[in-house]
Design a protein around this motif. Structure first.
Motif, mmCIF file in Angstrom:
data_model
loop_
_atom_site.group_PDB
_atom_site.id
_atom_site.type_symbol
_atom_site.label_atom_id
_atom_site.label_comp_id
_atom_site.label_asym_id
_atom_site.label_seq_id
_atom_site.Cartn_x
_atom_site.Cartn_y
_atom_site.Cartn_z
ATOM 1 N N VAL A 1 0.837 -1.209 0.000
ATOM 2 C CA VAL A 1 0.000 0.000 0.000
ATOM 3 C C VAL A 1 0.864 1.247 0.000
ATOM 4 C CG1 VAL A 1 -1.661 1.344 1.341
ATOM 5 C CG2 VAL A 1 -1.953 -1.136 1.109
ATOM 6 N N ASP A 2 1.872 1.269 0.880
ATOM 7 C CA ASP A 2 2.762 2.434 0.962
ATOM 8 C C ASP A 2 3.524 2.653 -0.337
ATOM 9 O OD1 ASP A 2 1.931 2.873 3.533
ATOM 10 O OD2 ASP A 2 3.616 1.806 4.460
ATOM 11 N N THR B 1 -6.092 -4.505 -12.280
ATOM 12 C CA THR B 1 -5.166 -5.556 -11.836
ATOM 13 C C THR B 1 -5.324 -5.841 -10.351
ATOM 14 O OG1 THR B 1 -3.389 -3.992 -11.304
ATOM 15 C CG2 THR B 1 -3.480 -4.843 -13.569
ATOM 16 N N LEU B 2 -4.953 -7.057 -9.972
ATOM 17 C CA LEU B 2 -5.014 -7.453 -8.566
ATOM 18 C C LEU B 2 -3.997 -6.661 -7.747
ATOM 19 C CD1 LEU B 2 -6.299 -9.366 -6.528
ATOM 20 C CD2 LEU B 2 -4.569 -11.075 -7.116
ATOM 21 N N VAL B 3 -2.875 -6.327 -8.363
ATOM 22 C CA VAL B 3 -1.851 -5.542 -7.671
ATOM 23 C C VAL B 3 -2.420 -4.224 -7.183
ATOM 24 C CG1 VAL B 3 0.310 -4.286 -7.955
ATOM 25 C CG2 VAL B 3 0.071 -6.577 -8.919
ATOM 26 N N ARG B 4 -3.088 -3.499 -8.102
ATOM 27 C CA ARG B 4 -3.639 -2.196 -7.728
ATOM 28 C C ARG B 4 -4.770 -2.349 -6.714
ATOM 29 N NH1 ARG B 4 -5.293 2.775 -11.817
ATOM 30 N NH2 ARG B 4 -6.079 4.178 -10.185
ATOM 31 N N SER B 5 -5.604 -3.342 -6.950
ATOM 32 C CA SER B 5 -6.750 -3.544 -6.065
ATOM 33 C C SER B 5 -6.307 -3.834 -4.638
ATOM 34 C CB SER B 5 -7.613 -4.691 -6.592
ATOM 35 O OG SER B 5 -8.740 -4.890 -5.763
ATOM 36 N N VAL B 6 -5.318 -4.750 -4.485
ATOM 37 C CA VAL B 6 -4.832 -5.104 -3.149
ATOM 38 C C VAL B 6 -4.102 -3.933 -2.517
ATOM 39 C CG1 VAL B 6 -3.239 -6.593 -1.881
ATOM 40 C CG2 VAL B 6 -4.725 -7.564 -3.626
ATOM 41 N N ALA B 7 -3.327 -3.202 -3.346
ATOM 42 C CA ALA B 7 -2.579 -2.070 -2.821
ATOM 43 C C ALA B 7 -3.495 -0.962 -2.326
ATOM 44 C CB ALA B 7 -1.639 -1.530 -3.888
ATOM 45 N N ASN C 1 -11.439 -9.239 -6.453
ATOM 46 C CA ASN C 1 -10.931 -8.037 -7.117
ATOM 47 C C ASN C 1 -11.984 -7.465 -8.056
ATOM 48 O OD1 ASN C 1 -9.148 -6.089 -8.220
ATOM 49 N ND2 ASN C 1 -8.591 -7.505 -9.878
ATOM 50 N N ARG C 2 -12.614 -8.335 -8.837
ATOM 51 C CA ARG C 2 -13.654 -7.875 -9.763
ATOM 52 C C ARG C 2 -14.878 -7.350 -9.017
ATOM 53 N NH1 ARG C 2 -13.876 -11.268 -15.304
ATOM 54 N NH2 ARG C 2 -11.642 -11.528 -15.640
#
Length: 485
Positions: A386-387, A407-413, A472-473
């Protein structure tokens, strides 16, 4: 003292053995004491500091003259209560509650030794160390707490150990109410949930009534607090102390097992020796009886010299009498030795069973530690993502940020905890709950062409990844909406 925690541990059993009593009272053989010293968990130069509390809070040296089973038998006899396990081949009723009271090592050392520098190295000489009055006052408060809650008349032993790594109390309690054993009514409750609540309340009450004035906090479980709120050093120390406690318990039980094995070997040799003596005396007795019968036959048939036969007969009768006395003595000793050997083997079985339980507990603890550390690392990883994402995203061009859309990266972040919660619900098969959660948290992009539902041959890891992708979706904002922050 800010981080000082109280310790309260309960172990229930179907009685207490002499071997366990010897450990509590330090009534050990020389060999057992040597073994304890070799393991480094026991300091004989500090044993004199141990004490016990009796009779409304009176402090006295530990009384080794009577074992805890003997004390328990006296209590039951005096009150006219029968031990429900008496006469059973295999005990099945929980008649003893062993409670360990203590606290964080540093705080307990302060109470027991003040500012004195105790040397905890193996073989150290601590004869100069004196017991401080604070540990006695704290122990009296604990004794009062137990007496008020469970009845002083039910305390079989209340021993304070200052000769181990961490000072603590061993309280042996009989769960008796209204003149009968009632463990379930007093401690367990109707089910595991009620038991859990009672144990939590016991910790809370112990803190409120005793340890709040002694500078120790009640402490809460990881489930209540979240381990990630501890500093690395605090967490490492907590794991170390818990691990040390389990290791000390295993070492102690293995030491008792070693002592019992030695005692059993000696007892077996004694039984074998006495059995041989009894057999020899019985054979000798049979021979003398046969000789006496032959002499009596000669006298009855007037065969041979009557005076000589009479003298020989008198001699044989004296020899038979002496053999009879010896035989009775050896048979009595053999019965005692057989009984002692049987008791030792029963103790051996009980201690061996508890040792295996402790080893299993250590294994479960090891797995639990790995699970906790794994969760800590994952939490740290998500927080770091996140940071880093916020820092990188702020420096990206719009066209570069678009590369991460969906993307899952952005969603999780950006929404890690919400995506993980939604994925957890999906993993557990709670699809309706996951949908409601997504919709009430700004989601709306749940429409998907992904095949849904777990495949029969799909392992946990693959299933978890699909749940993350679906979450994520589902957590994407619906068209025309912005994600809730």
């Amino acid at each position: 003292m800010a981080n000082a925690k109280q310790v309260l541990d309960i172990r229930v059993s179907k009685g207490i053995t002499v071997a366990q009593s010897n450990e509590h009272l330090r009534s050990r053989s020389a060999r057992a004491e040597e073994y304890a010293m070799s393991k480094g968990n026991y300091d004989p130069t500090r044993e004199r500091l141990n004490f016990e509390i009796v009779n409304r809070g009176k402090v006295r040296p530990v009384d080794k003259s009577r074992s805890i089973p003997e004390r328990m038998a006296d209590i039951l006899s005096r009150r006219g209560i029968k031990d429900p396990n008496e006469g059973l081949v295999e005990p099945k009723y929980r008649t003893v509650v062993n409670i360990i009271f203590g606290g964080s090592r540093k705080r307990m050392h302060e109470l027991a030794f003040g500012t004195q520098q105790v040397d905890f190295e193996k073989g150290a000489d601590n004869t100069r160390i004196k017991r401080k009055s604070d540990i006695e006052r704290w122990a009296k408060d604990v004794y009062t707490f137990v007496s008020d809650r469970y009845g002083e008349e039910n305390i079989a032993a209340f021993v304070v150990h200052l000769d181990e790594l961490n000072p603590h109390v061993h309280c042996t309690l009989l769960p008796i109410r209204d003149g009968k054993f009632a463990y379930k009514e007093i401690f367990a409750g109707k089910d595991k949930f009620e038991y859990s609540q009672r144990m939590k309340q016991l910790h809370t009450d112990f803190f409120a009534e005793v340890n709040t004035k002694w500078g120790m906090s009640r402490g809460r479980s990881v489930a209540e607090t979240g381990a990630r709120h501890r500093t690395t050093e605090e967490y490492r120390r907590m794991l170390s102390e818990e691990c040390t406690t389990i290791e000390e318990n295993i070492d102690r039980h293995q030491k008792v097992l070693s002592d019992l094995q030695s005692d059993i070997r000696l007892a077996e040799r004694r039984v074998k020796g006495l059995s041989s003596m009894v057999e020899n005396l019985q054979r000798e007795k049979a021979e003398k009886e046969a000789q006496l019968a032959a002499l009596e036959n000669d006298m009855n048939t007037r065969k041979g010299d009557a005076l000589a036969i009479s003298a020989e007969k008198e001699k044989l009768e004296k020899e038979l009498s002496a053999i009879g006395e010896k035989l009775a003595d050896k048979q009595g000793k053999l019965q005692v030795a057989d009984r002692q050997l049987s008791d030792l083997k029963e103790n051996m079985d009980a201690v061996q069973e508890r040792t295996e339980e402790l080893k299993e507990e250590a294994y479960r603890y090891s797995r639990d530690v790995h699970s906790k550390v794994d969760s800590l690392l994952k939490d740290a990883m998500v927080e770091n993502m996140v940071d880093e994402w916020r820092d990188l995203s702020a420096r990206m061009k719009p066209s570069e940020r678009q590369m991460f859309d969906g993307t899952l990266v952005r969603s999780v972040a950006e929404r890690g905890s919400e995506v993980l919660h939604c994925a957890t619900l999906l993993f557990l098969g709670m699809v309706d709950n996951a949908t409601t959660f997504a919709e009430t948290h700004g989601g709306g992009g749940g429409g998907s062409d992904l095949k849904w539902g777990r495949d029969e041959d799909e392992d946990n890891r693959a299933w978890a990844l699909r749940c993350m992708r679906m979450a994520n979706r589902m957590m994407r904002p619906a068209i025309g909406k912005k994600a809730k922050r």
